[in-house]
Design an enzyme around this catalytic site. Sequence first.
Site, PDB file in Angstrom:
ATOM      1  CG  ASN A   9      -1.744   1.222   1.375  1.00 27.05           C
ATOM      2  OD1 ASN A   9      -1.755   2.073   0.483  1.00 27.05           O
ATOM      3  ND2 ASN A   9      -2.457   1.333   2.477  1.00 27.05           N
ATOM      4  CD1 TRP A  10       3.498   0.956  -2.796  1.00 27.27           C
ATOM      5  CD2 TRP A  10       3.598   2.080  -4.737  1.00 27.27           C
ATOM      6  NE1 TRP A  10       4.222   0.203  -3.682  1.00 27.27           N
ATOM      7  CE2 TRP A  10       4.302   0.857  -4.889  1.00 27.27           C
ATOM      8  CE3 TRP A  10       3.516   2.949  -5.825  1.00 27.27           C
ATOM      9  CZ2 TRP A  10       4.929   0.499  -6.086  1.00 27.27           C
ATOM     10  CZ3 TRP A  10       4.140   2.594  -7.025  1.00 27.27           C
ATOM     11  CH2 TRP A  10       4.844   1.380  -7.150  1.00 27.27           C
ATOM     12  CE  LYS A  11      -0.240   3.120   4.749  1.00 27.10           C
ATOM     13  NZ  LYS A  11      -0.160   3.175   6.200  1.00 27.10           N
ATOM     14  CG  HIS A  94      -5.836   1.733   5.201  1.00 27.19           C
ATOM     15  ND1 HIS A  94      -5.384   2.673   6.091  1.00 27.19           N
ATOM     16  CD2 HIS A  94      -4.820   0.845   5.043  1.00 27.19           C
ATOM     17  CE1 HIS A  94      -4.137   2.373   6.453  1.00 27.19           C
ATOM     18  NE2 HIS A  94      -3.774   1.267   5.834  1.00 27.19           N
ATOM     19  CD  GLU A  96      -2.963   5.279   6.831  1.00 33.50           C
ATOM     20  OE1 GLU A  96      -2.938   5.306   5.592  1.00 33.50           O
ATOM     21  OE2 GLU A  96      -2.058   4.780   7.531  1.00 33.50           O
ATOM     22  CD  GLU A 164      -3.262  -2.476   7.227  1.00 28.11           C
ATOM     23  OE1 GLU A 164      -2.228  -2.757   6.623  1.00 28.11           O
ATOM     24  OE2 GLU A 164      -3.844  -1.388   7.098  1.00 28.11           O
ATOM     25  N   GLY A 170       2.718   2.371  10.824  1.00 25.84           N
ATOM     26  CA  GLY A 170       3.656   3.475  10.666  1.00 25.84           C
ATOM     27  C   GLY A 170       4.327   3.889  11.958  1.00 25.84           C
ATOM     28  CB  SER A 209       5.496  -1.699  11.875  1.00 26.00           C
ATOM     29  OG  SER A 209       5.066  -0.364  12.134  1.00 26.00           O
ATOM     30  N   GLY A 230       3.051  -1.129   4.251  1.00 20.44           N
ATOM     31  CA  GLY A 230       3.073   0.301   3.968  1.00 20.44           C
ATOM     32  C   GLY A 230       4.487   0.766   3.658  1.00 20.44           C
ATOM     33  N   GLY A 231       5.143   1.354   4.651  1.00 22.24           N
ATOM     34  CA  GLY A 231       6.451   1.976   4.445  1.00 22.24           C
ATOM     35  C   GLY A 231       7.476   1.102   3.735  1.00 22.24           C
TER      36      GLY A 231
HETATM   37  P1  13P Z   1       3.167   0.466   7.652  1.00 21.24           P
HETATM   38  O1  13P Z   1       3.703  -0.831   7.083  1.00 21.24           O
HETATM   39  O2  13P Z   1       3.889   1.665   7.170  1.00 21.24           O
HETATM   40  O3  13P Z   1       3.047   0.376   9.139  1.00 21.24           O
HETATM   41  O4  13P Z   1       1.667   0.607   7.085  1.00 21.24           O
HETATM   42  C1  13P Z   1       0.792  -0.447   7.181  1.00 21.24           C
HETATM   43  C2  13P Z   1      -0.428  -0.140   6.418  1.00 21.24           C
HETATM   44  O5  13P Z   1      -1.214   0.718   6.806  1.00 21.24           O
HETATM   45  C3  13P Z   1      -0.666  -0.873   5.163  1.00 21.24           C
HETATM   46  O6  13P Z   1      -1.952  -0.651   4.686  1.00 21.24           O
END
Ligand code: 13P
Length: 247
Positions: A9-11, A94, A96, A164, A170, A209, A230-231
Site C-alpha cells: 500500500n503505497w498510500k 483502511h 486511515e 491492521e 507506521g 510495520s 506500507g512503508g
Molecule cells: P506500515 O507498514 O507503514 O506500518 O503501514 C501499514 C499499512 O497501513 C498498510 O496498509
Amino acid sequence: MRQPLVAGNWKMHGSRESVVALLGALSTSVKCDAVDVAVCPAFVHLPQALELSASSPVSVGAQDCSAFDEGAYTGEVAAAMLADLGCEWVILGHSERRAYHHESDALVSAKLSAAIAAGLRPIVCVGETRTQRESGEAEAIVAAQLAGALAEHGNLAGLVVAYEPVWAIGTGLTATPEQAQDMHAYIRAELASIPGLDEQATRLLYGGSVKPGNADELFAQVDIDGALVGGAALVAEDFQAIVNAAA
Ligand code: 13P
C-alpha cells in the site's frame, strides 16, 4: 491451500519518477511462483503502474473506490473505472480512511458491493486502536467491523481480509507474532458465520510495520497468509525481502 499474498500500500507517496524506479526494480526481481504480489499506488499513478507491470507477475490495485456506480460525485473514482483500467485489487476500509474520511462499516460494505460488482478483488481492512486494545475491546471491535462490512453480501469468494492494528501502522510497533496469530484465528472463526465465503479459503493478511526483519516470524503463523505493507513497500529491496519471506 492458501497461496500467500503480499500487497504494497503505497498510500499518498511517490511521483512518476519513483513509480518507474520502484516498479522497474520489482518487475525484474519479483519471483512469485508461490506467492501473489500486488502494489497499490495512488489513483493518478495507476495507469503508469499498470503499464510498467504488464509483463511482470506484479498485479496492481487501488487504495479505495467509490460506493456509487457513476454520477455526480465530484472527486470519486468508481470501481468500474478501476476495473476498466486493468486494476485487479482494491483496498477498502483502511484505518486511515476510517479516521480521516469518517468511513463507517456501512460505507465500507457499500464500497465492497461496488467492488464485487465491478469484478475487483477486495482487501477489506479491520483493526483496533491502541485505546481499544488496552481496554480489552480489540476482538469486539474487529468482530463489529467484520459483521458491518461483510454480512450483507451474497458471494464473497476470493475476499481478502487485512488485520491492521491501528497502533502498529507506521509506528514501528508490530503486534507480536502471537498477538497477530491470536487475532487472525479469531477473525477466521468469526468469518465462519458470514454467508458467502469459505473461512478456510479466505486469506488473512497482517499489516502494521511489517519489515524484512519481522516478516519471517509473522508468516510462520498458521493463520497469517501474507501482509499488507506500507512503508517497507516503498523500498524495492525491503518489499522483495518480504515477498521472499512469504514464498
Ligand atoms: P506500515 O507498514 O507503514 O506500518 O503501514 C501499514 C499499512 O497501513 C498498510 O496498509
